[in-house]
Design an enzyme around this catalytic site. Structure first.
Site, PDB file in Angstrom:
ATOM      1  N   PHE A  23     -19.881  45.258 -32.643  1.00 33.96           N
ATOM      2  CA  PHE A  23     -19.649  43.859 -32.998  1.00 33.96           C
ATOM      3  C   PHE A  23     -18.184  43.700 -33.386  1.00 33.96           C
ATOM      4  O   PHE A  23     -17.623  44.557 -34.066  1.00 33.96           O
ATOM      5  CB  PHE A  23     -20.564  43.437 -34.149  1.00 33.96           C
ATOM      6  CG  PHE A  23     -20.671  41.954 -34.315  1.00 33.96           C
ATOM      7  CD1 PHE A  23     -21.472  41.210 -33.468  1.00 33.96           C
ATOM      8  CD2 PHE A  23     -19.950  41.297 -35.294  1.00 33.96           C
ATOM      9  CE1 PHE A  23     -21.572  39.836 -33.598  1.00 33.96           C
ATOM     10  CE2 PHE A  23     -20.034  39.919 -35.442  1.00 33.96           C
ATOM     11  CZ  PHE A  23     -20.849  39.189 -34.594  1.00 33.96           C
ATOM     12  N   ALA A  57     -22.057  46.647 -37.856  1.00 34.93           N
ATOM     13  CA  ALA A  57     -21.775  47.383 -39.093  1.00 34.93           C
ATOM     14  C   ALA A  57     -23.033  47.616 -39.914  1.00 34.93           C
ATOM     15  O   ALA A  57     -23.122  48.592 -40.661  1.00 34.93           O
ATOM     16  CB  ALA A  57     -20.730  46.633 -39.916  1.00 34.93           C
ATOM     17  N   ALA A  83     -15.748  46.077 -38.249  1.00 38.18           N
ATOM     18  CA  ALA A  83     -14.981  44.914 -38.697  1.00 38.18           C
ATOM     19  C   ALA A  83     -15.964  43.796 -39.022  1.00 38.18           C
ATOM     20  O   ALA A  83     -16.702  43.344 -38.146  1.00 38.18           O
ATOM     21  CB  ALA A  83     -13.998  44.466 -37.622  1.00 38.18           C
ATOM     22  N   VAL A  84     -15.969  43.402 -40.285  1.00 35.33           N
ATOM     23  CA  VAL A  84     -16.821  42.300 -40.729  1.00 35.33           C
ATOM     24  C   VAL A  84     -15.888  41.166 -41.142  1.00 35.33           C
ATOM     25  O   VAL A  84     -15.080  41.325 -42.057  1.00 35.33           O
ATOM     26  CB  VAL A  84     -17.736  42.725 -41.900  1.00 35.33           C
ATOM     27  CG1 VAL A  84     -18.677  41.584 -42.270  1.00 35.33           C
ATOM     28  CG2 VAL A  84     -18.529  43.985 -41.550  1.00 35.33           C
ATOM     29  N   ALA A  88     -19.015  31.111 -41.659  1.00 33.34           N
ATOM     30  CA  ALA A  88     -19.441  29.949 -42.441  1.00 33.34           C
ATOM     31  C   ALA A  88     -20.743  30.174 -43.204  1.00 33.34           C
ATOM     32  O   ALA A  88     -21.138  29.341 -44.003  1.00 33.34           O
ATOM     33  CB  ALA A  88     -19.599  28.748 -41.510  1.00 33.34           C
ATOM     34  N   THR A  89     -21.417  31.329 -42.977  1.00 30.80           N
ATOM     35  CA  THR A  89     -22.696  31.584 -43.642  1.00 30.80           C
ATOM     36  C   THR A  89     -22.595  32.796 -44.561  1.00 30.80           C
ATOM     37  O   THR A  89     -21.570  33.475 -44.613  1.00 30.80           O
ATOM     38  CB  THR A  89     -23.805  31.850 -42.603  1.00 30.80           C
ATOM     39  OG1 THR A  89     -23.524  33.096 -41.950  1.00 30.80           O
ATOM     40  CG2 THR A  89     -23.867  30.739 -41.558  1.00 30.80           C
ATOM     41  N   HIS A  91     -24.028  35.524 -44.124  1.00 27.48           N
ATOM     42  CA  HIS A  91     -24.243  36.727 -43.323  1.00 27.48           C
ATOM     43  C   HIS A  91     -23.180  37.791 -43.612  1.00 27.48           C
ATOM     44  O   HIS A  91     -23.468  38.985 -43.653  1.00 27.48           O
ATOM     45  CB  HIS A  91     -24.241  36.347 -41.835  1.00 27.48           C
ATOM     46  CG  HIS A  91     -24.651  37.452 -40.933  1.00 27.48           C
ATOM     47  ND1 HIS A  91     -23.788  38.039 -40.048  1.00 27.48           N
ATOM     48  CD2 HIS A  91     -25.836  38.089 -40.777  1.00 27.48           C
ATOM     49  CE1 HIS A  91     -24.418  38.990 -39.387  1.00 27.48           C
ATOM     50  NE2 HIS A  91     -25.660  39.038 -39.806  1.00 27.48           N
ATOM     51  N   PHE A 114     -15.421  55.671 -45.036  1.00 29.45           N
ATOM     52  CA  PHE A 114     -15.662  54.246 -44.804  1.00 29.45           C
ATOM     53  C   PHE A 114     -14.411  53.623 -44.200  1.00 29.45           C
ATOM     54  O   PHE A 114     -13.418  53.411 -44.888  1.00 29.45           O
ATOM     55  CB  PHE A 114     -16.012  53.584 -46.137  1.00 29.45           C
ATOM     56  CG  PHE A 114     -16.400  52.140 -46.043  1.00 29.45           C
ATOM     57  CD1 PHE A 114     -17.605  51.762 -45.484  1.00 29.45           C
ATOM     58  CD2 PHE A 114     -15.569  51.154 -46.549  1.00 29.45           C
ATOM     59  CE1 PHE A 114     -17.983  50.426 -45.419  1.00 29.45           C
ATOM     60  CE2 PHE A 114     -15.933  49.814 -46.495  1.00 29.45           C
ATOM     61  CZ  PHE A 114     -17.144  49.452 -45.925  1.00 29.45           C
TER      62      PHE A 114
END
Length: 155
Positions: A23, A57, A83-84, A88-89, A91, A114
């Site tokens: 992702f 992740a 990568a996070v 808008a939420t 999540h 990490f």
């Protein structure tokens, strides 16, 4: 005199596992490239690096646990890359919290590093993947080499 132990950044003979989130792949591939550069520069043979791709992740901790329990694969260290990026939420909070658990599933047998970047924007992620703020994948791999040597020294 006080005893001091410190891992060296010499990776000759080490075997490394890099678990990479797919992702935000446009970021994680840069992190992986940085990690591979670090391994090459510090003496880890390309054939001694195993890359495992996971969907996101969130899947990193369970994959670390599985790798640590594997009889088929034995590694000097494990690096988790992802990568996070905040959206808008809520999540982001859930995924970044779960990804951060990679250390808690480690059993102490090998270092688990990490290398997941958590950012407020795509721009920040791009910076941390190799433009302005260095490459966090490179940093994670050099930390893995150093910690693998330290664990070996500790015994």
């Amino acid at each position: 005199m006080t005893a001091q132990l410190e891992g060296l950044r010499i990776g000759n003979g080490q075997k490394h596992c890099v678990i990479v989130s797919k992702f935000n792949e446009f970021i994680t591939e840069s992190l992986l490239k940085g990690a591979k550069d670090a391994y090459r520069q510090h003496g880890v043979a390309e054939s001694d690096v195993t890359v495992i791709y996971v969907p996101g992740a969130f899947e990193l901790p369970q994959t670390v646990k599985r790798v640590l329990g594997s009889k088929k694969y034995q590694f000097s260290a494990i690096v988790c890359l992802g990568a996070v990026i905040r959206g808008a939420t809520s999540h982001y909070d859930l995924v970044s919290g779960e990804a951060a658990k990679v250390g808690s599933v480690a059993d102490g047998s090998v270092p688990v590093i990490f290398g997941v970047i958590t950012t407020e924007s795509i721009e920040q992620a791009i910076e941390r993947a190799g433009t302005k703020a260095g490459n966090k994948g490179y940093e994670a791999a050099t930390t893995a080499i150093e910690m693998a040597n330290l664990f070996k020294e500790i015994g």
